[in-house]
Design a protein around this motif. Structure first.
Motif: not given
Length: 330
Positions: A165-173, A178-180, A184-193
């Motif tokens: 339910a929380e917004p993922l960060p987008v690190p500068a530059r 991918a995002t996994a 539902d709101r009880y699952r993690p949101e994982l992003a790789v940059f």
């Protein structure tokens, strides 16, 4: 006084005629043929190379048996010229040394069991240790200090997990990989940059939109082709199982496979046990409530990697990203 008449015997007359014919034939050859014996080194090498190419397999002579044999010595093939013709160092033995033909690995077998493609690629290595920061909601940003051995041109992988339910960060530059996430709101949101390390860069900041429980990680890899670093990527999530399986992908020669697994739910803390097949455990946060992350990696050959499964000591909502890094040319 009458001129004296010389009487030649038949034998003497025959010998004189043979000598005259021989002299006349030699003069004709000298007049009509180029002076090969006095040619320049370049012309000699040219004749030698032509002989090497045209005489393998040796040609059958087409000279008529009645032809007058040449009295001038004929040039012979120069062994050094033949060697340079058949083993030109400027011509690669492998017609596809970079593996760009689309065939996995590409190239022909080289010495030591490597293909020509593999021998032309740099080995991807992890620089220092993976940095990992986790907090229960006290920080708005995570600041990672890079390893002292890192340098400009290295590749930086960053990963961050929050509740879905929380917004993922987008690190500068950084560029997204991918995002996994689950459903539902009880699952993690994982992003790789990823990004290319700039000259003089010593820290990486990952900012978040809210004071929420979260974890982030930063890894530095050397030997990666930073123009197109990602060969392939897969993602997955589960519904509270102890195991988290990432689908396999197709890697290129010398790829570094990286697996990130995250948990963000109200299940009790528990460690990940063992390692996915052939991988090395690099860093983990696994004793905190509501959050956690682990990073594995390994070097793989070209072709399908098969699935990778991470196992936790207890069930939890998990998400994973599996990616393959592309090695650069040496």
């Amino acid at each position: 006084m009458p001129a004296a008449r010389i009487h030649w015997s038949p034998h003497v007359r025959a010998a004189a005629m043979v000598c005259a014919l021989a002299i006349t034939g030699a003069a004709g050859l000298i007049t009509d043929e180029p002076d090969r014996g006095q040619g320049s080194p370049s012309s000699t090498a040219s004749v030698s190379r032509e002989a090497t190419v045209s005489m393998w397999p040796p040609a059958v002579s087409q000279t008529p048996a009645s032809a007058t044999p040449s009295l001038q010595p004929q040039p012979t093939a120069d062994p050094s010229a033949a060697e340079s013709q058949t083993a030109d160092p400027g011509t690669p033995a492998d017609p596809d040394p970079t593996g760009e033909s689309g065939e996995p690995g590409g190239g022909q077998p080289a010495s030591g069991g490597q293909t020509a493609t593999e021998s032309a690629l740099a080995a991807i290595g992890l620089v220092g240790a993976v940095s990992m920061i986790s907090d229960p909601g006290q920080l708005i940003a995570h600041v990672h200090t890079l390893p002292t051995q890192s340098r400009a041109g290295d590749l930086i992988l960053a990963a961050a997990e929050v509740y879905e339910a929380e917004p993922l960060p987008v690190p500068a530059r950084f560029a997204p990989v991918a995002t996994a996430t689950g459903g539902d709101r009880y699952r993690p949101e994982l992003a790789v940059f990823w990004k290319r390390l700039a000259d003089g860069e010593r820290t990486i900041e990952i900012g978040f939109a809210d004071y929420t429980a979260k974890t982030s990680a930063v890894a530095v890899y050397r030997g990666v082709d930073t123009s197109t670093p990602i060969v392939a990527v897969t993602t997955a999530f589960n519904n509270g199982s102890a195991t988290m399986t990432a689908p396999g992908l197709s890697a290129s020669s010398g790829s570094r496979l990286v697996m990130v697994v995250a948990v963000a739910s109200n299940e009790a803390p528990a460690p990940w046990t063992g390692t996915p097949g052939g991988m090395t455990r690099r860093a983990a946060v696994e004793t905190a409530a509501w959050r956690g992350m682990i990073v594995y990696d390994q070097t793989v050959s070209a072709g399908s990697t098969g699935t990778r499964t991470a196992t936790r000591a207890a069930g939890a909502h998990q998400a994973t990203v599996l990616l393959a890094l592309r090695p650069r040319l040496r």
